[in-house]
Design an enzyme around this catalytic site. Structure first.
Site, PDB file in Angstrom:
ATOM      1  N   ASP A  47       0.822  -1.207   0.000  1.00 58.26           N
ATOM      2  CA  ASP A  47       0.000   0.000   0.000  1.00 58.26           C
ATOM      3  C   ASP A  47       0.856   1.257   0.000  1.00 58.26           C
ATOM      4  O   ASP A  47       0.536   2.243  -0.649  1.00 58.26           O
ATOM      5  CB  ASP A  47      -0.932   0.014   1.217  1.00 58.26           C
ATOM      6  CG  ASP A  47      -2.055  -0.994   1.053  1.00 58.26           C
ATOM      7  OD1 ASP A  47      -2.230  -1.499  -0.075  1.00 58.26           O
ATOM      8  OD2 ASP A  47      -2.733  -1.296   2.059  1.00 58.26           O
ATOM      9  N   LYS A 128     -31.065  -2.039 -22.429  1.00 59.23           N
ATOM     10  CA  LYS A 128     -29.700  -2.438 -22.769  1.00 59.23           C
ATOM     11  C   LYS A 128     -28.791  -1.993 -21.628  1.00 59.23           C
ATOM     12  O   LYS A 128     -28.476  -0.812 -21.490  1.00 59.23           O
ATOM     13  CB  LYS A 128     -29.268  -1.786 -24.082  1.00 59.23           C
ATOM     14  CG  LYS A 128     -27.889  -2.212 -24.545  1.00 59.23           C
ATOM     15  CD  LYS A 128     -27.643  -1.709 -25.955  1.00 59.23           C
ATOM     16  CE  LYS A 128     -26.316  -2.187 -26.510  1.00 59.23           C
ATOM     17  NZ  LYS A 128     -25.166  -1.907 -25.695  1.00 59.23           N
ATOM     18  N   LYS A 325     -29.942   3.316 -29.204  1.00 57.24           N
ATOM     19  CA  LYS A 325     -29.169   4.020 -28.185  1.00 57.24           C
ATOM     20  C   LYS A 325     -29.863   5.294 -27.726  1.00 57.24           C
ATOM     21  O   LYS A 325     -30.553   5.949 -28.494  1.00 57.24           O
ATOM     22  CB  LYS A 325     -27.791   4.395 -28.762  1.00 57.24           C
ATOM     23  CG  LYS A 325     -26.916   3.216 -29.142  1.00 57.24           C
ATOM     24  CD  LYS A 325     -26.565   2.417 -27.908  1.00 57.24           C
ATOM     25  CE  LYS A 325     -25.395   1.506 -28.107  1.00 57.24           C
ATOM     26  NZ  LYS A 325     -24.113   2.110 -28.233  1.00 57.24           N
ATOM     27  N   CYS A 419       3.795  16.456 -42.794  1.00 58.09           N
ATOM     28  CA  CYS A 419       3.570  15.475 -41.730  1.00 58.09           C
ATOM     29  C   CYS A 419       4.345  15.895 -40.475  1.00 58.09           C
ATOM     30  O   CYS A 419       5.474  16.373 -40.588  1.00 58.09           O
ATOM     31  CB  CYS A 419       4.053  14.107 -42.216  1.00 58.09           C
ATOM     32  SG  CYS A 419       3.864  12.803 -40.981  1.00 58.09           S
TER      33      CYS A 419
HETATM   34  S1  IVH Z   1     -28.821  -9.240 -27.205  1.00 58.75           S
HETATM   35  C1  IVH Z   1     -26.443 -11.539 -30.842  1.00 58.75           C
HETATM   36  N1  IVH Z   1     -29.913  -7.973 -25.214  1.00 58.75           N
HETATM   37  O1  IVH Z   1     -25.126  -5.181 -25.698  1.00 58.75           O
HETATM   38  C2  IVH Z   1     -26.224 -10.477 -29.797  1.00 58.75           C
HETATM   39  N2  IVH Z   1     -27.608  -7.594 -25.617  1.00 58.75           N
HETATM   40  O2  IVH Z   1     -24.172  -3.909 -28.104  1.00 58.75           O
HETATM   41  C3  IVH Z   1     -27.301 -10.501 -28.796  1.00 58.75           C
HETATM   42  N3  IVH Z   1     -26.549  -6.043 -24.026  1.00 58.75           N
HETATM   43  O3  IVH Z   1     -22.893  -7.742 -26.599  1.00 58.75           O
HETATM   44  C4  IVH Z   1     -27.207  -9.412 -27.817  1.00 58.75           C
HETATM   45  N4  IVH Z   1     -28.320  -5.670 -22.795  1.00 58.75           N
HETATM   46  O4  IVH Z   1     -23.334  -7.339 -24.095  1.00 58.75           O
HETATM   47  C5  IVH Z   1     -28.772  -8.181 -25.907  1.00 58.75           C
HETATM   48  N5  IVH Z   1     -31.044  -6.944 -23.484  1.00 58.75           N
HETATM   49  C6  IVH Z   1     -29.908  -7.155 -24.147  1.00 58.75           C
HETATM   50  C7  IVH Z   1     -28.689  -6.528 -23.795  1.00 58.75           C
HETATM   51  C8  IVH Z   1     -27.557  -6.763 -24.562  1.00 58.75           C
HETATM   52  C9  IVH Z   1     -27.044  -5.403 -22.959  1.00 58.75           C
HETATM   53  C10 IVH Z   1     -25.162  -5.936 -24.523  1.00 58.75           C
HETATM   54  C11 IVH Z   1     -24.512  -7.255 -24.861  1.00 58.75           C
HETATM   55  C12 IVH Z   1     -24.119  -7.151 -26.310  1.00 58.75           C
HETATM   56  C13 IVH Z   1     -24.068  -5.663 -26.496  1.00 58.75           C
HETATM   57  C14 IVH Z   1     -24.264  -5.280 -27.955  1.00 58.75           C
END
Ligand code: IVH
Length: 706
Positions: A47, A128, A325, A419
């Protein structure tokens, strides 16, 4: 004199030396502690080192580098976790930023599936969560393996750490398929994140920038006890390998996961089409601040699983899902300087150096200014107060300047005409003068460095123990000039061991990492070359089309020669432009990509490096997927006319998933033509060339869909 006073008295050179010494010492103790379970000092002594180190960085922030111990929070020392190959790849999602993108998402799906207006398209909408994805494998109901996403094909084995989470059941409740891989997000709730940061501060540890970093840092700990002490949670959003089907729709599957013992997002909603999905988006957007966890958008998924299967994937994302998003977060700060960075293709990118500012939970100090036009258009000047924004993982951007805060003496920014490297090579303007490019090519040291960094990057060679910072240090000292030099680093073992921060063990680890990559797939190899316009997806397409390195190399050289030949010479050649035509005829390769490939293969410097690499490496041919049981693997197919049972896009995707190459026009290389209604000149040409032509039903029967 107390330690603090002593640091206050240090000049910059002394601080630099002390900082480097402490960084090496701390890294050595970290290795002993995490990798060998054999700490050489007491916690208090450790530490004390960390405190001194942090105090120096606090006074001299410029000394902090990306791989200094203070920034490496959570990233395990290299080689810490075993690698796991995902049996079903972990893909990512395409993004929608506006309502129109969501409407277009629905329209695209309707077109692809050929749905009628009256057919309803149910979408499951979910929050998400901004965490990190993980895959949990259950065999006969028992948790047997946990893996991070990694690059999607290969992740890290975090079984022990995942099993410490309350949300990860050790046994599934009720009856479940023999193999079930549950996928979802590891995250930290807002309140837990704040409390953890308080504890970190109290213990003299560095705070995490946001819940996502805290979750990632906590999961990727070699000491499981640390992970156990962190408040990690898991919510399930999907699945990977599955031995038996458990539902016929996404929402049904998610409900089954709840009965198996998993947490899922309670806020999910089944929506009829894009309009209802957008209502959900607005709704949850308003409640965003009141949720227990941070979300950065919502995800919409086609609910019917048979439709998901038909829609399939494009590149690295499913066609049946999209992430919508939330708008970017913004803040205002001072623009201190504009630096010019030179990329691997020589493009000059202006970078804004900012007074550090917190944008939505992340401290931002740099932002891209894109190019000279952008600076001129926004009239960005050094000394301006600017608004910056961050959207997801995208590099922060300068949105606008705050005009009334401009200092009186601020002058318009003059973009350099040479450059910034030692050679001061002239800069040319390309693409309607938008892109400024250094003409130094391989002679420009910045381009050399950027190419090297790209070469070892995650999507390319991804060599364990050889990060961008190491590459830069080796390059500064002349150990590395071009990518082939990496494979002769073993000749410099003795001098590497003598370097600051390196010891016998770490050098040998590095050399082992390099050896392990002598054998590499053709797709990664092509992507690693960093040819303009040739990203991962195109590299994979090339690798699958040409198969082996020798064949690809020979074909590209012929294509380059044909491209360069004058029309007169081309007429004389007995095989007029055949390699060039084959390249341009690959579905998915645009003219720009074909042009860049030719340019790359016309440049003697590049050929010399390529030949050195070919001698040093064992580049593995890439097999088309599912060749074993596919009747069309490796065949070149042309679709023409209107198909009845599926759209042309769907047919193309299906053929590609069976390992076929789909071409846009008929040539002597075509193996099969599938002719729908009203097929015209292409079908005629096929008959003329004696190429097998079949109708849609015969095609469906051939691939087993009939
Ligand atoms: S579905 C085939 N559902 O977002 C890919 N992803 O930007 C299926 N994530 O890699 C992904 N919440 O880590 C899915 N409800 C959700 C999600 C989700 C967060 C993340 C996940 C994915 C990333 C893609």
């Amino acid at each position: 004199m107390s330690a603090r006073d002593d640091i206050a008295a240090l000049d910059e050179a002394e601080a630099r030396a002390d900082h480097a010494r402490l960084a090496a010492e701390i890294a050595a103790h970290d290795r002993l502690y995490y990798q060998q379970d054999a700490p050489a000092v007491s916690d208090a002594e450790y530490d004390a080192l960390r405190h001194r180190f942090d105090a120096i960085e606090a006074r001299f922030p410029d000394l902090a580098t990306d791989d200094s111990p203070s920034r490496r929070v959570g990233t395990a020392p290299s080689g810490g976790f075993a690698k796991i190959v995902h049996r079903v790849p972990m893909l990512s999602l395409g993004n929608a930023f506006a309502s129109d993108d969501v409407a277009e998402f629905e329209a695209r799906i309707r077109r692809f599936l050929n749905l009628k207006t009256e057919d309803s398209l149910d979408l499951l909408a979910e929050p998400k969560i901004d965490g990190l994805s993980a895959s949990l494998r259950y065999e006969d109901g028992r948790f047997v393996q946990g893996a991070t996403r990694g690059d999607g094909a290969e992740g890290e084995d975090v079984t022990a750490n995942m099993s410490t989470l309350d949300d990860v059941p050790a046994r599934l409740h009720g009856k479940a398929p023999a193999v079930l891989e549950v996928r979802g997000e590891v995250y930290m709730a807002k309140a837990d994140f704040l409390a953890l940061n308080e504890r970190q501060a109290a213990a003299g540890e560095r705070a995490f920038a946001n819940p996502r970093n805290a979750a990632a840092g906590s999961l990727r700990q070699l000491d499981t006890a640390i992970t156990r002490s962190r408040p990690l949670r898991f919510f399930a959003w999907g699945w990977g390998e599955l031995s038996a089907s458990v539902a016929d729709c996404q929402s049904g599957f998610i409900e089954r996961l709840v009965t198996c013992g998993f947490k899922v997002a309670a806020e999910r909603r089944l929506c009829r089409g894009a309009a209802e999905a957008l209502d959900y988006y607005r709704d949850i957007g308003l409640r965003r601040g009141t949720l227990a966890y941070d979300i950065d958008g919502v995800v919409y998924k086609v609910d019917r699983l048979d439709w998901q299967a038909r829609l399939g994937f494009v590149s690295r994302a499913p066609r049946w899902a999209i992430a919508h998003k939330f708008p970017a977060e913004q803040a205002t700060t001072l623009l201190r300087a504009i630096d010019i960075q030179v990329g691997r293709t020589g493009a000059l990118t202006p970078v804004a150096r900012l007074a550090p500012v917190n944008v939505g939970g992340v401290v931002v100090q740099n932002a891209t200014l894109h190019n000279a036009n952008e600076i001129a258009r926004k009239d960005v000047r050094i000394g301006d107060t600017v608004t910056v924004q961050r959207a997801g993982d995208v590099i922060p951007q300068i949105v606008v300047i705050v005009a009334d805060k401009r200092p009186a003496d601020a002058v318009p920014y003059v973009f350099p005409t040479v450059c910034p490297c030692d050679l001061h090579t002239p800069v040319v303007r390309e693409y309607e003068a938008v892109v400024a490019r250094c003409t130094g090519e391989m002679a420009c040291p910045y381009q050399q460095l950027a190419r090297l960094e790209h070469f070892v990057g995650r999507d390319a060679f991804d060599i364990d123990g050889l990060g961008a910072k190491h590459v830069e240090a080796f390059w500064r000292d002349g150990l590395l000039r071009d990518p082939a030099d990496i494979f002769t680093l073993a000749d410099h073992r003795a001098s590497l061991i003598g370097r600051e921060g390196w010891g016998e063990q770490s050098v040998d680890n590095l050399l082992r990492g390099i050896e392990a990559r002598r054998s590499i797939g053709l797709d990664r190899f092509i992507a690693a070359l960093g040819i303009r316009n040739i990203g991962q997806a195109t590299a994979r397409l090339l690798a699958r089309t040409y198969g082996s390195l020798a064949y690809w190399h020979a074909a590209m050289r012929r294509a380059a020669a044909e491209r360069a030949a004058s029309p007169e010479e081309m007429k004389k050649a007995d095989k007029v432009g055949e390699a060039w035509a084959e390249l341009c005829n690959i579905d998915g390769i645009g003219f720009a990509a074909a042009d860049e490939l030719s340019a790359f293969f016309s440049e003697p410097h590049n050929l010399a490096i390529l030949e050195k690499l070919e001698t040093a490496l064992d580049v593995q041919p890439v097999a088309a997927p599912r060749t074993a049981d596919s009747p069309v693997a490796g065949k070149t197919i042309v679709f023409t006319g209107t198909l009845d049972k599926m759209t042309r896009n769907e047919a193309k995707a299906r053929a590609e998933s069976l390992g076929a190459k789909v071409a846009g026009s008929v040539s002597a290389k075509t193996d099969l033509v599938v002719a729908g209604q009203g097929a015209g000149s292409k079908a005629a040409k096929a008959t003329e060339l004696g190429i097998e032509t079949i109708d849609e039903d015969t095609w469906l029967a051939l691939i087993g869909d009939g």
